[in-house]
Design a protein around this motif. Structure first.
Motif, PDB file in Angstrom:
ATOM      1  N   ALA A 169       0.849  -1.187   0.000  1.00 16.87           N
ATOM      2  CA  ALA A 169       0.000   0.000   0.000  1.00 16.87           C
ATOM      3  C   ALA A 169       0.884   1.235   0.000  1.00 16.87           C
ATOM      4  CB  ALA A 169      -0.900  -0.006   1.225  1.00 16.87           C
ATOM      5  N   GLU A 170       0.440   2.217  -0.758  1.00 16.51           N
ATOM      6  CA  GLU A 170       1.139   3.499  -0.720  1.00 16.51           C
ATOM      7  C   GLU A 170       0.692   4.224   0.539  1.00 16.51           C
ATOM      8  OE1 GLU A 170       3.499   4.608  -2.559  1.00 16.51           O
ATOM      9  OE2 GLU A 170       3.464   3.057  -4.105  1.00 16.51           O
ATOM     10  N   ALA A 171       1.606   4.538   1.396  1.00 19.79           N
ATOM     11  CA  ALA A 171       1.247   5.266   2.616  1.00 19.79           C
ATOM     12  C   ALA A 171       2.412   6.157   3.004  1.00 19.79           C
ATOM     13  CB  ALA A 171       0.935   4.290   3.740  1.00 19.79           C
ATOM     14  N   ALA A 172       2.130   7.098   3.871  1.00 13.72           N
ATOM     15  CA  ALA A 172       3.190   7.997   4.320  1.00 13.72           C
ATOM     16  C   ALA A 172       4.263   7.206   5.056  1.00 13.72           C
ATOM     17  CB  ALA A 172       2.606   9.071   5.225  1.00 13.72           C
ATOM     18  N   GLU A 173       3.809   6.193   5.833  1.00 10.14           N
ATOM     19  CA  GLU A 173       4.761   5.387   6.581  1.00 10.14           C
ATOM     20  C   GLU A 173       5.043   4.086   5.827  1.00 10.14           C
ATOM     21  OE1 GLU A 173       2.505   5.141  10.186  1.00 10.14           O
ATOM     22  OE2 GLU A 173       3.864   6.512  11.211  1.00 10.14           O
ATOM     23  N   MET A 174       6.249   3.582   5.992  1.00 11.76           N
ATOM     24  CA  MET A 174       6.565   2.301   5.359  1.00 11.76           C
ATOM     25  C   MET A 174       7.056   1.319   6.416  1.00 11.76           C
ATOM     26  SD  MET A 174      10.247   3.026   3.654  1.00 11.76           S
ATOM     27  CE  MET A 174      11.717   3.039   4.667  1.00 11.76           C
ATOM     28  N   ILE A 175       6.860   0.022   6.131  1.00 16.95           N
ATOM     29  CA  ILE A 175       7.381  -1.008   7.016  1.00 16.95           C
ATOM     30  C   ILE A 175       8.896  -1.041   6.832  1.00 16.95           C
ATOM     31  CG2 ILE A 175       7.396  -3.459   7.606  1.00 16.95           C
ATOM     32  CD1 ILE A 175       4.679  -2.359   8.060  1.00 16.95           C
ATOM     33  N   GLY A 176       9.628  -0.806   7.900  1.00 18.10           N
ATOM     34  CA  GLY A 176      11.079  -0.722   7.782  1.00 18.10           C
ATOM     35  C   GLY A 176      11.823  -1.834   8.495  1.00 18.10           C
ATOM     36  N   GLY A 177      11.077  -2.688   9.199  1.00 20.86           N
ATOM     37  CA  GLY A 177      11.749  -3.769   9.898  1.00 20.86           C
ATOM     38  C   GLY A 177      10.770  -4.513  10.771  1.00 20.86           C
ATOM     39  N   TYR A 178      11.260  -5.563  11.410  1.00 21.71           N
ATOM     40  CA  TYR A 178      10.373  -6.331  12.279  1.00 21.71           C
ATOM     41  C   TYR A 178      11.158  -7.057  13.355  1.00 21.71           C
ATOM     42  CZ  TYR A 178      11.950 -10.557   9.897  1.00 21.71           C
ATOM     43  OH  TYR A 178      12.728 -11.562   9.421  1.00 21.71           O
ATOM     44  N   TYR A 179      10.459  -7.414  14.390  1.00 18.15           N
ATOM     45  CA  TYR A 179      10.953  -8.346  15.404  1.00 18.15           C
ATOM     46  C   TYR A 179       9.928  -9.446  15.557  1.00 18.15           C
ATOM     47  CZ  TYR A 179      14.522  -5.124  17.247  1.00 18.15           C
ATOM     48  OH  TYR A 179      15.623  -4.335  17.416  1.00 18.15           O
ATOM     49  N   GLU A 180      10.376 -10.658  15.705  1.00 14.35           N
ATOM     50  CA  GLU A 180       9.466 -11.708  16.124  1.00 14.35           C
ATOM     51  C   GLU A 180       9.886 -12.106  17.529  1.00 14.35           C
ATOM     52  OE1 GLU A 180       9.269 -15.142  13.630  1.00 14.35           O
ATOM     53  OE2 GLU A 180       7.699 -16.072  14.837  1.00 14.35           O
ATOM     54  N   VAL A 181       8.944 -12.000  18.468  1.00 17.40           N
ATOM     55  CA  VAL A 181       9.299 -12.208  19.878  1.00 17.40           C
ATOM     56  C   VAL A 181       8.302 -13.144  20.544  1.00 17.40           C
ATOM     57  CG1 VAL A 181      10.377  -9.947  20.134  1.00 17.40           C
ATOM     58  CG2 VAL A 181       7.946 -10.197  20.613  1.00 17.40           C
ATOM     59  N   GLU A 182       8.719 -13.689  21.664  1.00 23.96           N
ATOM     60  CA  GLU A 182       7.840 -14.492  22.490  1.00 23.96           C
ATOM     61  C   GLU A 182       7.748 -13.793  23.832  1.00 23.96           C
ATOM     62  OE1 GLU A 182       7.879 -19.097  21.661  1.00 23.96           O
ATOM     63  OE2 GLU A 182       8.906 -18.625  23.534  1.00 23.96           O
ATOM     64  N   LEU A 183       6.542 -13.386  24.218  1.00 25.32           N
ATOM     65  CA  LEU A 183       6.348 -12.652  25.470  1.00 25.32           C
ATOM     66  C   LEU A 183       5.072 -13.145  26.151  1.00 25.32           C
ATOM     67  CD1 LEU A 183       7.302  -9.056  24.250  1.00 25.32           C
ATOM     68  CD2 LEU A 183       8.576 -10.439  25.902  1.00 25.32           C
ATOM     69  N   PRO A 184       4.931 -12.902  27.456  1.00 22.95           N
ATOM     70  CA  PRO A 184       3.787 -13.474  28.178  1.00 22.95           C
ATOM     71  C   PRO A 184       2.432 -12.964  27.694  1.00 22.95           C
ATOM     72  CG  PRO A 184       5.432 -12.625  29.722  1.00 22.95           C
ATOM     73  CD  PRO A 184       5.872 -12.224  28.357  1.00 22.95           C
ATOM     74  N   ASP A 185       2.297 -11.663  27.408  1.00 27.75           N
ATOM     75  CA  ASP A 185       0.985 -11.153  27.016  1.00 27.75           C
ATOM     76  C   ASP A 185       1.130  -9.807  26.298  1.00 27.75           C
ATOM     77  OD1 ASP A 185       1.303  -9.140  28.994  1.00 27.75           O
ATOM     78  OD2 ASP A 185       0.486 -10.481  30.512  1.00 27.75           O
ATOM     79  N   LEU A 186      -0.004  -9.274  25.857  1.00 29.94           N
ATOM     80  CA  LEU A 186       0.005  -8.038  25.074  1.00 29.94           C
ATOM     81  C   LEU A 186       0.556  -6.858  25.877  1.00 29.94           C
ATOM     82  CD1 LEU A 186      -0.762  -6.685  22.369  1.00 29.94           C
ATOM     83  CD2 LEU A 186      -2.993  -6.169  23.360  1.00 29.94           C
ATOM     84  N   THR A 195       2.870  -6.840  28.128  1.00 29.44           N
ATOM     85  CA  THR A 195       4.331  -6.909  28.121  1.00 29.44           C
ATOM     86  C   THR A 195       4.867  -6.476  26.751  1.00 29.44           C
ATOM     87  OG1 THR A 195       4.024  -8.850  29.516  1.00 29.44           O
ATOM     88  CG2 THR A 195       6.276  -8.342  28.866  1.00 29.44           C
ATOM     89  N   ALA A 196       4.179  -6.885  25.691  1.00 33.74           N
ATOM     90  CA  ALA A 196       4.609  -6.497  24.342  1.00 33.74           C
ATOM     91  C   ALA A 196       4.500  -4.986  24.157  1.00 33.74           C
ATOM     92  CB  ALA A 196       3.765  -7.225  23.297  1.00 33.74           C
ATOM     93  N   ILE A 197       3.418  -4.400  24.666  1.00 32.56           N
ATOM     94  CA  ILE A 197       3.233  -2.942  24.549  1.00 32.56           C
ATOM     95  C   ILE A 197       4.344  -2.229  25.328  1.00 32.56           C
ATOM     96  CG2 ILE A 197       1.734  -1.005  25.202  1.00 32.56           C
ATOM     97  CD1 ILE A 197      -0.677  -2.830  24.585  1.00 32.56           C
ATOM     98  N   GLU A 198       4.663  -2.769  26.499  1.00 32.44           N
ATOM     99  CA  GLU A 198       5.724  -2.174  27.313  1.00 32.44           C
ATOM    100  C   GLU A 198       7.069  -2.261  26.575  1.00 32.44           C
ATOM    101  OE1 GLU A 198       5.613  -3.791  31.264  1.00 32.44           O
ATOM    102  OE2 GLU A 198       7.384  -2.630  31.855  1.00 32.44           O
ATOM    103  N   ALA A 199       7.314  -3.410  25.936  1.00 34.71           N
ATOM    104  CA  ALA A 199       8.585  -3.620  25.240  1.00 34.71           C
ATOM    105  C   ALA A 199       8.756  -2.644  24.075  1.00 34.71           C
ATOM    106  CB  ALA A 199       8.669  -5.062  24.736  1.00 34.71           C
ATOM    107  N   VAL A 200       7.741  -2.504  23.246  1.00 32.57           N
ATOM    108  CA  VAL A 200       7.916  -1.688  22.034  1.00 32.57           C
ATOM    109  C   VAL A 200       8.058  -0.195  22.363  1.00 32.57           C
ATOM    110  CG1 VAL A 200       6.691  -3.341  20.572  1.00 32.57           C
ATOM    111  CG2 VAL A 200       5.444  -1.390  21.513  1.00 32.57           C
ATOM    112  N   GLN A 201       7.648   0.174  23.577  1.00 30.32           N
ATOM    113  CA  GLN A 201       7.834   1.573  23.973  1.00 30.32           C
ATOM    114  C   GLN A 201       9.312   1.931  24.125  1.00 30.32           C
ATOM    115  OE1 GLN A 201       5.321   2.672  27.342  1.00 30.32           O
ATOM    116  NE2 GLN A 201       3.741   1.335  26.522  1.00 30.32           N
ATOM    117  N   LEU A 202      10.167   0.906  24.192  1.00 35.56           N
ATOM    118  CA  LEU A 202      11.605   1.159  24.332  1.00 35.56           C
ATOM    119  C   LEU A 202      12.252   1.482  22.976  1.00 35.56           C
ATOM    120  CD1 LEU A 202      12.298  -1.799  26.772  1.00 35.56           C
ATOM    121  CD2 LEU A 202      12.325   0.636  27.363  1.00 35.56           C
ATOM    122  N   LEU A 203      11.539   1.180  21.885  1.00 30.38           N
ATOM    123  CA  LEU A 203      12.084   1.441  20.549  1.00 30.38           C
ATOM    124  C   LEU A 203      12.004   2.941  20.230  1.00 30.38           C
ATOM    125  CD1 LEU A 203      10.583  -1.678  18.749  1.00 30.38           C
ATOM    126  CD2 LEU A 203      13.019  -1.223  19.186  1.00 30.38           C
TER     127      LEU A 203
END
Lengths: 437, 115
Positions: B73-90, B92-100
């Motif tokens: 899709a043409e959008a202002a933002e583009m997908i620039g990378g990814y992580y695949e992780v294993e975490l206990p719940d959403l 914890t995942a929300i807390e983790a991505v806030q560090l990026l």
């Protein structure tokens, strides 16, 4: 007799039972059906067998049995039977003992509320889910509240439950530093359901104040878990003040009655007294989130209306000051429109019009409608007509559309008199839309 | 434990002209994310992606395979990378991505098992 007992236990214990079953089995997809089946079984057997000594415990055991049956059937299908069922049965033994002594874990209820109102869910879906799971409000009634069909609402609730399971939204109380934000979201969710009850519908559902009252119950449930939480106290005060006017808001002909025209003797004094007590208990120097502070100011505005005998005694100057503070915390276009209305009352229509300049609410007819009313009062009829026409193109609600059309026709009528600042109070009052009505 | 794919999106910018300080901050923030994930679960995979002007999209349209230039899709933002992780719940995942890095928008998608 048993019917009443069942209704009462469902109303008072539904959320606690859902929370308890969820804590034990962690199966959101099965809990609601199992509990529903248990209530059906109670409706069948209690009239003959009599109401059990511990009705909530009875429902809990019946629902647990139902859940275990489902788990067993699932395990059989997956050929993993022995392990899973043994584990679940061990849990069942512990839980039965717990339920019989009435020793339910209070935090489970808070966990349930936080899960239903998680910010990863859509706001309306979260509201619906909380009413359904925490309070046991029927899907039919939740649908009525949000003015959608029952099947649409059922699908929305199912989708929300699926997201909770799939995304891994936890059944947990977050860390202390994250809790205030989450309680803000709880408050937003409850308030969304409350305001939905006061959004004009049509026909017999013009107002759904009884359902709006359910969101007050939701706040009380959470407040019982966290009795000193300022944002919840402030929100409860605000809701009670608005809800106190429920019987005065619709006239005999089913039309909406504006704040200034309401019969104030029909306002519920007990609600007002409780709300004023809550506001006093907060004190001035409380540490609050901006959202909590915004609720306090809105409640103070509502209290200004609730504490004067007649509309003409309203202290609009004080209301304008409350709005000034509110705009510092939450500068929303809707609050700016409401401030302009208050300013027009305090200082005349031209002051209100000046305050409305450059205010726009995307997709909303309200700024144009208010501008039109103020232009009428300022005697600028031609401009008022244009503003009404603009409001009509933006308005989507039938009740308000017919009101706006009537106003536009009034303007063109042969018997039309320009109601200026000196018009009799009754005339101008009936014609304006007051804030917070 | 749950598996999540964290998709990283941002408005295109020129990494090659970023200052040493900016680069150091980015590495630090990604390091903090990885440390958090290691503490609460584990990191399964990750990658940075080249800009969307190097992307190729393959679709089936009316039975034909259509290869075209550009991203989904043409959008202002583009997908620039990814992580695949294993975490206990959403949470914890929300807390983790806030560090990026805060310039990112982050999409957290549960990974499902295809049976």
């Amino acid at each position: 007799m048993s019917g009443e007992a069942l209704e009462q236990v469902v109303r008072e214990e539904w959320g606690r039972l859902v929370a308890l079953l969820l804590a034990r089995y962690r199966r959101l997809d099965l809990v609601e059906d199992a509990l529903g089946d248990a209530v059906e079984a109670a409706a069948r057997t209690w009239p003959a067998d009599g109401v059990p000594d511990n009705p909530a415990g009875w429902l809990n055991r019946a629902a647990s049995r139902r859940l275990l049956d489902r788990l067993r059937a699932e395990a059989m299908r997956q050929r993993r039977a022995p392990l899973l069922v043994t584990e679940a049965e061990r849990g069942q033994e512990r839980a039965t003992a717990m339920a019989d002594t009435g020793d339910l874990v209070e935090d489970d209820l808070l966990r349930l509320v936080l899960m239903c109102t998680h910010p990863a869910l859509g706001a309306e879906a979260a509201s619906a889910l909380a009413l359904r799971l925490v309070l046991g409000v029927s899907t039919y009634d939740v649908a009525r509240l949000f003015l959608v069909s029952e099947s649409t609402m059922a699908a929305r609730i199912t989708r929300a439950k699926k997201k909770i399971v799939a995304a891994g939204i936890p059944f947990a109380v977050p860390r202390a530093d994250a809790l205030p934000d989450r309680l803000d979201t709880v408050a937003q969710t409850a308030y969304l359901a409350f305001t939905a009850g006061y959004a004009p519908g049509s026909g017999p559902d013009l107002l759904r104040a009884d359902l709006a009252g359910e969101s007050i119950r939701l706040v009380r449930v959470v407040l019982a878990q966290r009795p000193t939480e300022p944002v919840l106290i402030a929100l409860l005060a605000l809701m009670l003040l608005q809800h106190s006017r429920r019987d005065a808001r619709a006239g005999a002909d089913g039309q909406l009655v504006l704040l200034a025209d309401q019969d104030r003797t029909r306002w519920h004094r007990d609600d007002i007294t409780e709300a004023l007590g809550l506001l006093r208990s907060l004190g001035p120097a409380r540490r609050m989130t901006p959202q909590g502070a915004a609720y306090v100011l809105q409640a103070r505005i509502a209290a200004e209306h609730a504490t004067v005998e007649t509309a003409s005694n309203t202290r609009w100057d004080r209301i304008v000051r409350h709005y000034d503070l509110l705009l510092q915390i939450a500068p929303t276009p809707a609050a700016r429109v409401a401030r302009a209305v208050a300013l027009a009352e305090a200082q005349g229509p031209e002051a209100g019009l000046a305050a409305l300049e450059s205010v726009s609410v995307p997709g909303s007819h309200r700024p144009a409608a208010v501008r039109a009313e103020l232009l009428v009062r300022a005697g600028r009829v031609d401009q008022a007509r244009t503003a009404y026409e603009e409001a009509l193109t933006l308005c989507r609600n039938e009740t308000e559309l017919s009101y706006l059309r009537r106003r536009l026709v009034d303007l063109s009528g042969p018997a039309h008199e320009v109601p200026g600042a000196a018009a009799p109070p009754g005339t101008s009052r009936r014609r304006r839309r007051s804030g917070g009505g | 434990m749950r598996r999540y794919l964290v998709l990283i999106a941002y408005e295109p910018w020129d990494w090659s002209s970023a200052s040493e300080e900016v680069r150091a901050t980015f590495f630090e923030q990604h390091g903090a994310f990885s440390a958090f994930v290691a503490e609460h679960g584990r990191e399964l995979a990750s990658a940075a992606l080249d800009d969307t002007d190097t992307a190729t999209t393959v679709r089936h349209i009316d039975g034909e395979v259509v290869v075209s230039d550009g991203p989904f899709a043409e959008a202002a933002e583009m997908i620039g990378g990814y992580y695949e992780v294993e975490l206990p719940d959403l949470d914890t995942a929300i807390e983790a991505v806030q560090l990026l890095p805060p310039s990112y928008s982050l999409e957290i998608r549960p990974v499902i098992a295809i049976t």
